[in-house]
Design a protein around this motif. Structure first.
Motif, PDB file in Angstrom:
ATOM      1  N   CYS A 233     -34.999  45.005  29.960  1.00 47.31           N
ATOM      2  CA  CYS A 233     -34.616  46.192  29.875  1.00 47.31           C
ATOM      3  C   CYS A 233     -35.301  47.057  29.737  1.00 47.31           C
ATOM      4  O   CYS A 233     -36.863  47.293  30.213  1.00 47.31           O
ATOM      5  CB  CYS A 233     -34.545  46.220  28.190  1.00 47.31           C
ATOM      6  SG  CYS A 233     -34.051  48.076  27.439  1.00 47.31           S
ATOM      7  N   PRO A 234     -35.479  48.301  31.104  1.00 49.11           N
ATOM      8  CA  PRO A 234     -35.989  49.620  31.373  1.00 49.11           C
ATOM      9  C   PRO A 234     -37.106  50.295  30.619  1.00 49.11           C
ATOM     10  O   PRO A 234     -37.481  50.144  30.623  1.00 49.11           O
ATOM     11  CB  PRO A 234     -35.340  49.633  32.092  1.00 49.11           C
ATOM     12  CG  PRO A 234     -33.829  50.308  32.035  1.00 49.11           C
ATOM     13  CD  PRO A 234     -33.565  48.936  31.203  1.00 49.11           C
ATOM     14  N   MET A 235     -36.092  50.226  28.971  1.00 46.87           N
ATOM     15  CA  MET A 235     -37.141  50.946  27.733  1.00 46.87           C
ATOM     16  C   MET A 235     -37.249  50.201  27.176  1.00 46.87           C
ATOM     17  O   MET A 235     -38.043  50.800  26.310  1.00 46.87           O
ATOM     18  CB  MET A 235     -35.268  51.348  27.210  1.00 46.87           C
ATOM     19  CG  MET A 235     -34.618  52.265  28.222  1.00 46.87           C
ATOM     20  SD  MET A 235     -35.549  53.523  29.621  1.00 46.87           S
ATOM     21  CE  MET A 235     -35.925  54.993  28.542  1.00 46.87           C
ATOM     22  N   CYS A 253     -27.349  50.634  30.780  1.00 50.58           N
ATOM     23  CA  CYS A 253     -27.418  50.528  32.220  1.00 50.58           C
ATOM     24  C   CYS A 253     -26.678  48.689  32.419  1.00 50.58           C
ATOM     25  O   CYS A 253     -26.813  48.663  33.529  1.00 50.58           O
ATOM     26  CB  CYS A 253     -28.879  50.492  32.544  1.00 50.58           C
ATOM     27  SG  CYS A 253     -30.282  49.285  31.709  1.00 50.58           S
ATOM     28  N   LEU A 254     -26.992  48.578  31.197  1.00 52.43           N
ATOM     29  CA  LEU A 254     -26.422  47.107  30.827  1.00 52.43           C
ATOM     30  C   LEU A 254     -27.243  45.946  31.678  1.00 52.43           C
ATOM     31  O   LEU A 254     -26.585  44.900  31.944  1.00 52.43           O
ATOM     32  CB  LEU A 254     -24.660  46.951  31.548  1.00 52.43           C
ATOM     33  CG  LEU A 254     -23.818  48.103  30.988  1.00 52.43           C
ATOM     34  CD1 LEU A 254     -22.049  48.246  32.595  1.00 52.43           C
ATOM     35  CD2 LEU A 254     -23.583  47.658  29.856  1.00 52.43           C
ATOM     36  N   LYS A 255     -28.585  45.978  31.708  1.00 52.37           N
ATOM     37  CA  LYS A 255     -29.019  45.364  32.923  1.00 52.37           C
ATOM     38  C   LYS A 255     -29.366  44.104  31.855  1.00 52.37           C
ATOM     39  O   LYS A 255     -29.892  43.159  31.938  1.00 52.37           O
ATOM     40  CB  LYS A 255     -30.577  45.583  32.597  1.00 52.37           C
ATOM     41  CG  LYS A 255     -30.441  46.497  34.801  1.00 52.37           C
ATOM     42  CD  LYS A 255     -31.524  47.219  34.852  1.00 52.37           C
ATOM     43  CE  LYS A 255     -32.389  48.018  35.715  1.00 52.37           C
ATOM     44  NZ  LYS A 255     -33.095  48.757  36.354  1.00 52.37           N
ATOM     45  N   CYS A 256     -29.277  44.289  30.566  1.00 55.52           N
ATOM     46  CA  CYS A 256     -29.692  43.119  29.074  1.00 55.52           C
ATOM     47  C   CYS A 256     -28.463  41.778  29.163  1.00 55.52           C
ATOM     48  O   CYS A 256     -28.489  40.849  28.241  1.00 55.52           O
ATOM     49  CB  CYS A 256     -30.018  43.798  28.161  1.00 55.52           C
ATOM     50  SG  CYS A 256     -28.189  44.477  27.486  1.00 55.52           S
ATOM     51  N   THR A 257     -27.054  42.428  29.876  1.00 56.01           N
ATOM     52  CA  THR A 257     -25.809  41.659  29.396  1.00 56.01           C
ATOM     53  C   THR A 257     -25.873  40.632  30.214  1.00 56.01           C
ATOM     54  O   THR A 257     -26.755  39.805  30.754  1.00 56.01           O
ATOM     55  CB  THR A 257     -24.738  42.570  30.189  1.00 56.01           C
ATOM     56  OG1 THR A 257     -25.010  43.187  31.167  1.00 56.01           O
ATOM     57  CG2 THR A 257     -24.757  43.699  28.573  1.00 56.01           C
ATOM     58  N   SER A 258     -24.606  39.671  29.339  1.00 52.52           N
ATOM     59  CA  SER A 258     -24.688  38.602  30.262  1.00 52.52           C
ATOM     60  C   SER A 258     -23.973  38.104  31.368  1.00 52.52           C
ATOM     61  O   SER A 258     -23.686  37.019  32.285  1.00 52.52           O
ATOM     62  CB  SER A 258     -23.751  38.108  29.469  1.00 52.52           C
ATOM     63  OG  SER A 258     -23.681  37.211  27.838  1.00 52.52           O
TER      64      SER A 258
END
Ligand code: SF4
Ligand code: SF4
Length: 291
Positions: A233-235, A253-258
Motif C-alpha cells: 500500500c503506497p498510503m 490503486c488496487l495494489k493490495c488486492t488478490s
C-alpha cells in the motif's frame, strides 16, 4: 512473494500515462501558441479546464457569491462532476488513476524503492505520521476560505501541480516552485508525499472513503497474515487488520488486492456488499478454468 504485474496494474499505468501526456501537451500547447504553433487535438483546451479542484472552489463561490472563480473554466466543473460520480462509487480513483502529479510522485517513488528497498516509505515515524496525515484538511479549509473571499484561485501560488506543468513559463511563483521541488525530492523517500500531507483535493475526495459504495475488503477467514498487502500500500494503510478499508487516505490503486500483492485468491477484493468487482485478470482466469 513477488507477483508479476497484473492486467489491472498495466491498465492503471496506461491511464496514468495517458493523462500525464494529455495535461503536459495542453500546457506545452499553451506556451507554443505564442509562436503560432498548435499541438493537434489539444489546440483549444486550457490547463484550467482540466483542474477539477478549480471546479470545487468555483462551485462554492457560485453558491455563496453567484459567480465562478477567475481563470476557472466551465469544463473543470464537468470534470469535477465526473470525479464526484467516481468517488461515490469507488473512492478517490482520480488520485490513484488520473492525477498527473500523483503519477509523477509514483514514478519517482519507483527510483526511491530501488534505492532504499524495504526502508522506502517508512522514514516518517508512525507516531508523527498519523497526525501529519490531517495537515491536508487544514490546507483544504484555508484554500476554500481564501479563494471564496478573494475570488482568486490563490492556491495557484502554492500549487505543485500548476508548477509542474508551467515551470518553464516564468509565471510560476517561487512558493509553488519550492513546494514542487520538495514534493519531487520527497518522493524519493516517501511514496506520494504531497497526496498524503498537502493535497486539498485529495483531502476532499478522501472523505468519501467513509461512504463509498465499492470498498476494499479483506476476508479474514482466508487471510494468512503475511502482511504483503500492508507492504504494497503506497498510503501505508494496514489492510491486514481491516475488514473493509475505510481509511481516508485510500486512493483505490488496487495494489493490495488478490490480483496484485495478496498471495491468497479472493482475499482482498473491491466489493459492494457481497458483489465483487471482477478484474480483467479474474475474468480471464475464470474463462480458462471453464475451458
Ligand atoms: S488500501 Fe489498497 S487500494 Fe487503498 S491505497 Fe492502499 S493499496 Fe491502494
Ligand atoms: S490479506 Fe492477503 S496479503 Fe494481507 S495479510 Fe492477509 S493474506 Fe497477506
Amino acid at each position: 512473494m513477488k507477483k508479476k504485474k497484473n492486467l489491472v496494474a498495466k491498465l492503471r499505468l496506461g491511464i496514468q500515462v495517458f493523462f500525464l501526456v494529455l495535461i503536459a501537451s495542453i500546457s506545452l500547447n499553451h506556451s507554443l501558441s505564442a509562436y503560432g504553433i498548435s499541438i493537434p487535438f489539444v489546440g483549444s483546451a486550457s490547463l484550467h479546464a482540466v483542474c477539477p479542484f478549480g471546479g470545487v472552489v468555483s462551485l462554492y463561490q457560485l453558491a455563496t457569491v453567484g459567480s465562478l472563480v477567475k481563470k476557472v473554466h466551465e469544463a473543470s466543473l464537468v470534470l469535477m462532476g465526473i470525479a464526484f460520480f467516481l468517488v461515490i462509487l469507488v473512492g478517490p480513483a482520480f488520485c490513484g488513476w488520473v492525477c498527473p502529479l500523483g503519477t509523477v510522485e509514483e514514478l519517482i517513488g519507483k527510483i526511491g524503492r530501488r534505492m532504499f528497498k524495504k526502508k522506502y516509505n517508512t522514514f516518517i515515524p508512525a507516531s508523527m505520521d498519523k497526525y501529519l496525515r490531517y495537515l491536508r484538511y487544514g490546507v483544504l479549509v484555508w484554500v476554500v476560505y481564501v479563494t471564496a473571499t478573494t475570488m482568486q484561485l490563490v492556491f495557484a501560488d502554492y500549487d505543485p501541480y500548476y508548477a509542474l506543468f508551467n515551470f518553464w513559463t516564468g509565471e510560476v511563483p517561487l512558493t509553488a516552485m519550492v513546494i514542487l521541488a520538495l514534493t519531487l525530492i520527497g518522493s524519493l523517500f516517501i511514496e506520494r508525499p504531497f497526496c498524503k500531507y498537502g493535497c486539498p483535493y485529495g483531502a476532499l475526495l478522501g472523505l468519501f472513503n467513509k461512504v463509498r459504495i465499492f470498498t476494499i475488503r479483506r476476508n479474514a477467514s482466508t487471510c494468512i497474515d503475511c502482511k504483503a498487502c500492508d507492504r504494497a500500500c503506497p498510503m501505508n494503510i494496514q489492510v491486514s487488520t481491516a475488514g473493509a478499508v475505510r481509511d481516508h487516505q485510500c486512493i483505490t490503486c488496487l495494489k493490495c488486492t488478490s490480483e496484485a500483492a495478496c498471495p491468497v485468491s479472493e482475499t482482498v477484493e473491491l466489493m459492494a456488499g457481497t458483489f465483487t468487482v471482477k478484474t480483467l485478470e479474474g475474468v480471464s482466469r475464470e474463462k480458462e478454468g471453464a475451458k
